[in-house]
Design an enzyme around this catalytic site. Structure first.
Site, PDB file in Angstrom:
ATOM      1  N   HIS A  28      -4.376   6.143   8.377  1.00 55.16           N
ATOM      2  CA  HIS A  28      -2.986   6.215   8.828  1.00 55.16           C
ATOM      3  C   HIS A  28      -2.239   7.176   7.913  1.00 55.16           C
ATOM      4  O   HIS A  28      -2.783   7.637   6.902  1.00 55.16           O
ATOM      5  CB  HIS A  28      -2.324   4.835   8.806  1.00 55.16           C
ATOM      6  CG  HIS A  28      -2.407   4.147   7.485  1.00 55.16           C
ATOM      7  ND1 HIS A  28      -3.533   3.468   7.077  1.00 55.16           N
ATOM      8  CD2 HIS A  28      -1.521   4.038   6.468  1.00 55.16           C
ATOM      9  CE1 HIS A  28      -3.337   2.959   5.876  1.00 55.16           C
ATOM     10  NE2 HIS A  28      -2.126   3.300   5.472  1.00 55.16           N
ATOM     11  N   CYS A  86       0.863  -1.174   0.000  1.00 59.13           N
ATOM     12  CA  CYS A  86       0.000   0.000   0.000  1.00 59.13           C
ATOM     13  C   CYS A  86       0.901   1.225   0.000  1.00 59.13           C
ATOM     14  O   CYS A  86       2.112   1.115  -0.150  1.00 59.13           O
ATOM     15  CB  CYS A  86      -0.965   0.003   1.179  1.00 59.13           C
ATOM     16  SG  CYS A  86      -0.179   0.142   2.799  1.00 59.13           S
TER      17      CYS A  86
END
Length: 640
Positions: free
Chosen positions: A558, A394
């Site tokens: 995040h 990611c």
């Protein structure tokens, strides 16, 4: 829709996509030819008789040969491209007009013929004679096809092109060309935008340019007016996520030329098809009335690209065509949005609907030519032999990828496979990566980073059916041995209480937007001494890249990869939102805000992933009355 109609639609999609795939990779050459034409021909901006001699050879030889080569390569790689180019040369010499349509026929035909020949002789060529057979077969078959195209295809396409151009001129003369927007505008939104523009209109437009010096056909599909009208209406009169995202989409569509960005906004409110159709009709009518047109395709369909290939003297007409189309589309969209009192549709759902209609939706699938798993083929067609390392990737490499890796790692372990499953940022992917799993939106970036790996796109990291399919294939094909299964230090479990404190669990929160929810989660991490204040903005930046909605009513906001330096120590906060908060189409009831340093958060994250992969657990946590209940549910996953 009947099964027969559905099959016909799929065939049309594939044909249209194939046509556009021959032209799109060569748009740079079209632009180069268009700019040289605009600048140096006798009626150009800087007439230059010597440089103008480039125009005819480029349009007659270069562009058709590139299309023919690309068409052959699409069918049978490099070898098909070479034979396709040879075959295209025959149709070029056999006609007096630019042979774009002829190249679209002979290029793929050349690739298909040499492919069938190679299949016929496979295993029958003696050792040492392979190169001789390969070279002579491509030369002989290419030569035969060149003669065939010279004698038959070239003259035939010349006749067909003449009829089509005459038809366009007739439509212009009687004033009905604007009515083509009734077909063009819906078709390009539904599935055929590039095919219509580059597969049909561009070749006809170039032939018209040869005769008249310009063509209105280049603006029938590429006019940015209808799209910008819809997006501007959403900017002022839309609601929710559509209104918030419309300004950015408008800039991308109008100046960047990416028309597909406005398609979901129309699909959310199907009555807006009327807006783009009327906008298209009014724009074409204005262009016809004022004599507008371009000297080359405007690709991408940006106002800047359009102006770059506008001939001297046509600026007023072309700009007026765009403005009128935009104004009519805006006015009709205003009435549609104001009169429609139904609940605002999901932009995410509309985007997925558009991708599905265009054949781009990624599910369980494999495009072997590009090593990318997408929706039309089974994972069963992908070679998993000797895979010893699977990477979840990611943007930051510590959130969604860590959750996915933990789930697959557990399945790998349960299957008794000795395969390493790790997670990392896309920017850190090694060149020798074998199997890379990413969220659908991030797959193109991962593929660009490691093009030789096999790429799997996953929409839902928490409950993807692809995991079990991959495990089944690995069980049947894997031949590796003794590879470490874990990518994090098991000693991290001793720090669980520090990473996830009881006081960092919040119940019954309400948020008006995901931005508000993310800021709250970030503030908790800051107050807990896990991150610096600037990490909050990094969390919002990460959300702009692709949503951190993981499926199963769970989101894990995040920071970005660049923000890792803002992390002081690993920490997790859990926020319960019983009424849910919208994460771009996904209703989120559990938010896990996180920051990771030295993999200290991975054991907690693994437990969260395993817990939330079961919707029963998600329901229990979303309805929990105490923080102890949530801790108990997550804690049970540590021993699984």
């Amino acid at each position: 829709m009947s099964n027969q109609e559905s099959q016909m639609k799929v065939k049309i999609q594939k044909f249209g996509n194939f046509l556009s795939s021959m032209v799109m990779p060569n748009i740079g050459a079209f632009i180069a030819w268009g700019l040289i034409t605009a600048l140096f021909i006798e009626s150009g901006w800087k007439p230059n008789e010597e440089l103008a001699t480039l125009v005819d050879p480029m349009v007659k030889y270069l562009l058709p040969l590139l299309i023919g080569y690309t068409g052959g390569k699409l069918v049978y790689d490099m070898r098909g491209g070479v034979v396709g180019a040879i075959a295209t040369m025959g149709v070029i010499v056999g006609a007096d007009i630019p042979m774009f349509l002829g190249a679209m026929i002979m290029g793929p035909l050349g690739g298909w013929v040499i492919k069938k020949f190679d299949q016929l002789i496979e295993g029958k060529v003696r050792t040492g004679f392979e190169m001789l057979v390969n070279n002579f077969s491509s030369g002989i078959l290419g030569g035969i096809l060149a003669i065939f195209s010279f004698l038959l295809i070239g003259p035939g396409v010349t006749q067909i092109t003449g009829i089509l151009v005459t038809g366009v001129e007739w439509m212009l003369d009687v004033g009905i060309l604007p009515l083509t927007s009734i077909l063009i505008e819906p078709a390009k939104i539904l599935f055929l935008n590039n095919a219509i523009n580059h597969g049909v209109l561009s070749p006809l437009g170039i032939e018209q340019v040869k005769q008249t010096g310009e063509s209105i056909l280049f603006l029938l599909e590429a006019n940015p007016g209808p799209g910008i009208g819809v997006l501007l209406a959403y900017c002022f009169f839309g609601r929710g996520a559509a209104k918030r995202t419309a300004p950015g989409a408008a800039i991308i569509q109008f100046f960047g030329g990416i028309h597909e960005i406005y398609f979901p906004y129309v699909l959310m409110k199907p009555m807006l098809f009327i807006a783009v159709i009327l906008g298209g009709i009014s724009g074409v009518f204005t262009l016809s009335l004022l004599g507008g047109g371009l000297i080359a395709p405007a690709s991408p369909g940006s106002i800047l690209a359009m102006l770059a290939v506008t001939p001297a003297g046509n600026f007023i007409a072309n700009i007026a065509g765009v403005l009128v189309a935009a104004s009519v589309s805006f006015i009709v969209s205003f009435f549609v949005l104001k009169m429609d009192k139904s609940e605002e549709g999901s932009l995410e759902e509309a985007s997925q609907k558009m991708q599905a209609m265009k054949g781009k939706k990624s599910s369980v699938v494999s495009d072997l030519a590009n090593n990318e798993i997408t929706t039309e083929t089974s994972i069963a067609s992908v070679n998993f032999n000797n895979v010893n390392h699977i990477i979840f990737a990611c943007d930051a490499g510590m959130g969604s990828s860590a959750m996915g890796a933990s789930l697959l790692r557990k399945k790998v372990k349960e299957a008794g496979l000795n395969i390493k499953v790790t997670n990392m940022a896309i920017s850190n992917l090694p060149s020798d990566a074998q199997l890379v799993i990413t969220q659908e939106e991030l797959t193109p970036r991962a593929k660009q980073k490691v093009p030789n790996a096999t790429h799997v796109s996953v929409e839902n990291f928490l409950s993807s059916p692809k995991y079990d399919e991959i495990i089944d294939r690995l069980v049947n094909n894997n031949t590796t041995n003794n590879t470490e299964l874990s990518d994090h230090d098991e000693s991290a479990s001793t720090a669980n209480q520090e990473v996830l404190r009881k006081e960092n669990i919040f119940l019954n929160k309400k948020f008006s937007s995901k931005e508000e929810a993310i800021r709250f989660a970030g503030k908790v991490l800051v107050d807990g001494g896990y991150v610096k204040e600037s990490y909050i903005e990094a969390m919002l930046d990460r959300e702009k890249i692709t949503s951190t909605y993981m499926g199963n009513d769970v989101a894990i906001p995040h920071g970005t990869d660049e923000a890792k330096q803002e992390v002081i120590k690993s920490g997790v906060t859990i926020i319960q939102v019983p009424d849910g908060v919208d994460f771009e189409g996904g209703k989120v009831r559990l938010i896990f805000g996180l920051a990771g340093k030295d993999n200290g958060h991975l054991e907690i994250l693994s437990a969260i992933a395993q817990t939330c992969s079961d919707m029963n657990n998600v329901e229990k946590m979303a309805n929990a009355k105490t923080t102890d209940e949530i801790l108990e549910i997550i804690g049970s996953s540590f021993n699984k």
